[in-house]
Design a protein around this motif. Sequence first.
Motif, mmCIF file in Angstrom:
data_model
loop_
_atom_site.group_PDB
_atom_site.id
_atom_site.type_symbol
_atom_site.label_atom_id
_atom_site.label_comp_id
_atom_site.label_asym_id
_atom_site.label_seq_id
_atom_site.Cartn_x
_atom_site.Cartn_y
_atom_site.Cartn_z
ATOM 1 N N UNK A 160 -45.141 -33.664 -70.754
ATOM 2 C CA UNK A 160 -44.160 -33.239 -71.809
ATOM 3 C C UNK A 160 -45.152 -34.139 -73.500
ATOM 4 N N UNK A 161 -45.803 -35.430 -72.969
ATOM 5 C CA UNK A 161 -46.571 -35.785 -74.115
ATOM 6 C C UNK A 161 -48.027 -34.758 -73.958
ATOM 7 N N UNK A 167 -49.632 -29.362 -79.652
ATOM 8 C CA UNK A 167 -49.160 -29.541 -80.763
ATOM 9 C C UNK A 167 -47.854 -28.547 -80.782
ATOM 10 N N UNK A 168 -47.102 -28.731 -79.908
ATOM 11 C CA UNK A 168 -45.539 -28.224 -79.366
ATOM 12 C C UNK A 168 -44.580 -29.196 -79.783
ATOM 13 N N UNK A 172 -37.412 -28.962 -79.790
ATOM 14 C CA UNK A 172 -37.310 -27.032 -78.653
ATOM 15 C C UNK A 172 -38.240 -28.293 -77.574
ATOM 16 N N UNK A 173 -39.354 -29.182 -77.764
ATOM 17 C CA UNK A 173 -39.750 -29.542 -75.940
ATOM 18 C C UNK A 173 -38.093 -29.653 -75.878
#
Length: 289
Positions: A160-161, A167-168, A172-173
């Motif tokens: 995830x990091x 840039x996500x 939303x993640x």
Amino acid sequence: MKTTMRKISTMLVPAVALCMASLTSAMAQDDDVLKVLRINDKSFSINLVGSIVNQLPENIRQQPLGTYYKNVIDDMIDTHLTAEAARTSGLAENPLLKEIAQRAMDRVLAEAWLNEEINRRITDDMVLKSYNDLVADTESRTEVRARHILVNTEDEAMAAITRLDDGEDFAELAKELSTGPSGPSGGELGYFRRGAMVPSFELASFNLAKGTYSKAPVQTQFGWHVIFVEDRRVADAPELDDVRNQLTSNISVKIAGNIIAELRNDADIEQMSFEEVREAEKARQGASE
């Protein structure tokens, strides 16, 4: 020998703050105070009833007094009659029971005297200074607004990091990955102060600058977290009247600790350590065999 000043916060100190009001009321009696009970030639005052009531569990005290008043009186009757029977039997001369009774009397006197001494020493200036210290302590009122992504493994958190680094969007993640109840809302946790979260989560959150996320996963008993701090702020200080009672209670405990330290410093105290007691008991038992 004189004792040191360690362990001043004895069991007696916090008890002072709890019993101040009831002791003040109980001691403010005069010769014509209402007598509500007589057993043979012994009379009992309404103040004693009030003192007993103040020692009852809170869930009972919250009920109307009339619902349990008779129970209190019945207990006073039964206790007095049973104690009188014990005195008649000679049990009151038992050395251990005398020590226990003296201990109980000592606690009552100690709490009453401490209450009077605290009331004598505490001042409005002390309360105001304590309040000003509270207002000046902005760190204790600092709040962070954070989001988090909660996953089951460290590898998932690292992935995830990596996506955040690419840039996500964090919210939303979180909706996609987070297993926690805040996941559907983008990991939103709102504002919180120190002490509201588990230690490792709190430490990581308050060490992050506004607008940054944790570059290493944070582990708690719930799993692995990636934390994003959206905002930091200092909450408004409470009004003095809103915290006066709590400040007074805190000051009372400190004053009580100082008083006990003074008493200990002036006393000649000898005490046996646990090891000394154990060895002395072994020697005594050996001598009796």
